[in-house]
Design a protein around this motif. Sequence first.
Motif, PDB file in Angstrom:
ATOM      1  N   UNK A 377       0.818  -1.222   0.000  1.00  0.00           N
ATOM      2  CA  UNK A 377       0.000   0.000   0.000  1.00  0.00           C
ATOM      3  C   UNK A 377       0.844   1.260   0.000  1.00  0.00           C
ATOM      4  N   UNK A 378       2.152   1.126  -0.259  1.00  0.00           N
ATOM      5  CA  UNK A 378       3.048   2.269  -0.135  1.00  0.00           C
ATOM      6  C   UNK A 378       3.837   2.508  -1.423  1.00  0.00           C
ATOM      7  N   UNK A 379       3.939   3.778  -1.797  1.00  0.00           N
ATOM      8  CA  UNK A 379       4.822   4.222  -2.869  1.00  0.00           C
ATOM      9  C   UNK A 379       5.818   5.198  -2.260  1.00  0.00           C
ATOM     10  N   UNK A 380       7.088   5.026  -2.580  1.00  0.00           N
ATOM     11  CA  UNK A 380       8.120   5.991  -2.178  1.00  0.00           C
ATOM     12  C   UNK A 380       8.739   6.547  -3.452  1.00  0.00           C
ATOM     13  N   UNK A 381       8.826   7.858  -3.558  1.00  0.00           N
ATOM     14  CA  UNK A 381       9.306   8.500  -4.786  1.00  0.00           C
ATOM     15  C   UNK A 381      10.435   9.473  -4.488  1.00  0.00           C
ATOM     16  N   UNK A 414      13.033   0.438  -0.561  1.00  0.00           N
ATOM     17  CA  UNK A 414      12.665   0.319   0.846  1.00  0.00           C
ATOM     18  C   UNK A 414      12.292  -1.114   1.184  1.00  0.00           C
ATOM     19  N   UNK A 415      12.407  -1.447   2.481  1.00  0.00           N
ATOM     20  CA  UNK A 415      11.905  -2.720   2.998  1.00  0.00           C
ATOM     21  C   UNK A 415      11.011  -2.417   4.193  1.00  0.00           C
ATOM     22  N   UNK A 416      10.829  -3.367   5.097  1.00  0.00           N
ATOM     23  CA  UNK A 416       9.893  -3.171   6.206  1.00  0.00           C
ATOM     24  C   UNK A 416      10.374  -2.118   7.210  1.00  0.00           C
ATOM     25  N   UNK A 417      11.684  -1.883   7.278  1.00  0.00           N
ATOM     26  CA  UNK A 417      12.217  -1.012   8.320  1.00  0.00           C
ATOM     27  C   UNK A 417      12.844   0.276   7.804  1.00  0.00           C
ATOM     28  N   UNK A 418      13.372   0.264   6.605  1.00  0.00           N
ATOM     29  CA  UNK A 418      14.162   1.417   6.178  1.00  0.00           C
ATOM     30  C   UNK A 418      13.952   1.754   4.704  1.00  0.00           C
ATOM     31  N   UNK A 419      14.244   3.002   4.387  1.00  0.00           N
ATOM     32  CA  UNK A 419      14.291   3.500   3.016  1.00  0.00           C
ATOM     33  C   UNK A 419      15.746   3.846   2.723  1.00  0.00           C
ATOM     34  N   UNK A 420      16.213   3.501   1.530  1.00  0.00           N
ATOM     35  CA  UNK A 420      17.574   3.873   1.143  1.00  0.00           C
ATOM     36  C   UNK A 420      17.493   4.631  -0.177  1.00  0.00           C
ATOM     37  N   UNK A 430      20.157   6.575   4.534  1.00  0.00           N
ATOM     38  CA  UNK A 430      19.317   5.529   5.131  1.00  0.00           C
ATOM     39  C   UNK A 430      18.307   6.224   6.046  1.00  0.00           C
ATOM     40  N   UNK A 431      17.024   5.925   5.812  1.00  0.00           N
ATOM     41  CA  UNK A 431      15.931   6.599   6.531  1.00  0.00           C
ATOM     42  C   UNK A 431      15.134   5.571   7.333  1.00  0.00           C
ATOM     43  N   UNK A 432      14.551   6.041   8.421  1.00  0.00           N
ATOM     44  CA  UNK A 432      13.693   5.217   9.272  1.00  0.00           C
ATOM     45  C   UNK A 432      12.278   5.194   8.680  1.00  0.00           C
ATOM     46  N   UNK A 433      11.903   4.067   8.061  1.00  0.00           N
ATOM     47  CA  UNK A 433      10.593   3.992   7.415  1.00  0.00           C
ATOM     48  C   UNK A 433       9.462   4.047   8.429  1.00  0.00           C
ATOM     49  N   UNK A 462      20.689  -1.097  -4.786  1.00  0.00           N
ATOM     50  CA  UNK A 462      19.816  -2.164  -4.295  1.00  0.00           C
ATOM     51  C   UNK A 462      20.402  -2.633  -2.976  1.00  0.00           C
ATOM     52  N   UNK A 463      19.617  -3.312  -2.168  1.00  0.00           N
ATOM     53  CA  UNK A 463      20.147  -3.748  -0.876  1.00  0.00           C
ATOM     54  C   UNK A 463      19.403  -4.978  -0.393  1.00  0.00           C
ATOM     55  N   UNK A 464      20.018  -5.660   0.577  1.00  0.00           N
ATOM     56  CA  UNK A 464      19.379  -6.771   1.263  1.00  0.00           C
ATOM     57  C   UNK A 464      19.600  -6.591   2.762  1.00  0.00           C
ATOM     58  N   UNK A 465      19.511  -7.651   3.536  1.00  0.00           N
ATOM     59  CA  UNK A 465      19.632  -7.529   4.985  1.00  0.00           C
ATOM     60  C   UNK A 465      21.048  -7.209   5.448  1.00  0.00           C
ATOM     61  N   UNK A 466      22.039  -7.393   4.561  1.00  0.00           N
ATOM     62  CA  UNK A 466      23.432  -7.287   4.972  1.00  0.00           C
ATOM     63  C   UNK A 466      24.204  -6.170   4.284  1.00  0.00           C
TER      64      UNK A 466
END
Length: 506
Positions: A377-381, A414-420, A430-433, A462-466
């Motif tokens: 339900x989210x778009x980040x632009x 972005x993922x569940x916790x952060x936006x890059x 790195x942002x706190x989503x 692009x990024x992953x957990x690590x």
Amino acid sequence: MESEGDDVELADTLEENGNQQNSNPNPQEQELRKVGYGIFEQMCETEQLEFLRVILESLNQQQLVKAETMICSLLQKDFISLLPAIGLEDIAAEILTYLDSKSLCAAELVSRQWKGLISDSKLWKKQLEQKVKTDRIWKGLLERRGWMHVIWQTETENPVLNSEFYRNLFPRVYIHVKKLKQNWINEEPTYKIINCNTNGESKGVYCLQYDNSKIISGHRDNTIKVWDTKSLECKQTLTGHTGSILSLQYEDNVLVTGSSDATVRIWDLSTSSIVTVLNYHTDPVLHVRFIGAILISSSKDQKIAVWSINRKSLTASLQTALIGHRAAVNAVEFDETFIVSASGDRTIKIWNAKTCEFVKTLKGHTRGVACIHYRGSLIVSGSSDHTIRLWDVDSGVCLRVLEGHNELVRCIRFDERKIISGAYDGRIKIWDLQGALNPRVSGNVLCLRTLWKHTGRVFRLDFDEFQIMSSSHDDLIIIWDFDVQGNPLEEVHEAIENLNDKMICE
């Protein structure tokens, strides 16, 4: 209905804790009480409860407190210990599997019987198995540490893998996971740099994607390069486009690329060959995305092309074109519900993924929208107005504006916790989503950290957990690794250590 013995026990206990003057009743009083007990036993359940209600209402505060203690004691049943005694140990163990790690840690302290049941049933091993199935960080970390194989082995295969082994391995992994999450905010990442060494004025890495074995990058010099993830050596260079590679995506052996030569090309990675060239756009293809049998491309010609792709023959046919933007369509994302496009006309448009009908336009950016990421339900632009915006898909409302970059925001994930985000100012932020979605959190604390090592514009990340992987106009691919430092596990039995339970229960 409670048993007769329980009723008598309750009555006897209430009597014993009552008026001490009546603690030694005479024979006549004893006879009267027996008659009263007999009458109570002959009552139906409803009558017994009503009788008890009347008695309880007649008690003073001190007596009620004592009665509550006695009733609670009668109600407490350690069924976890009782089930194994009647041959139902599997049921008791199954009940305990629903506990999380903190609760399981506390359950070990209840009694020797509980701790023995947890040990005999290898519930810590099951906790690890569940984490691997449901948590990407745990799975990835176990793979990185070389611990994954011990999760699925049995004690018969390896005698070291007893219950105590998993009891001590769990907090070890837990500590590493916790440290990894903290590293994204507090610790300086390690860096690995791929210098693409492009000759002349054609330097620049416009796009990339990676997995555990390879990195595929698209370059300004019209080439696509395949790199080994571990050695960082270039294993292959693919040629065929006559313009810069502006976008790419691969899945299994299918690679799709979009270029400034206005074509979309479908490649077979198993043979490193071009199978299909799609000609529709009249200007550079700025973005490509495919899921299943649907491929979508967007272009500087202001059009979005929707293609049907055959994953076996690697051929595709044009299904429809989405027209509505008034400037270049810089990015497109989609799922089974919506197609979302971002344009230099300052807008984001949403289209029905099934019918391809226009749904709505999102307005708010004051200059062109350069990138988007859409999920759920989210778009980040990100925009050339230097800001990042978060949008609710259903309402079209802008939920938050993030400010901090000094130039055009070129890429966003972005993922569940952060936006890059990556921008033309050379910075990655790195942002706190979750904080950004909370209107009560100040915008001043949402940027968790800024990474700056590129000397040119950041084109893609692009990024992953690590780790984060980014590419730039400086012709570099940088891998920013946030993994906890330390030697890989060379001998699995080293995991058996005397770790404090607080490491789990904190």
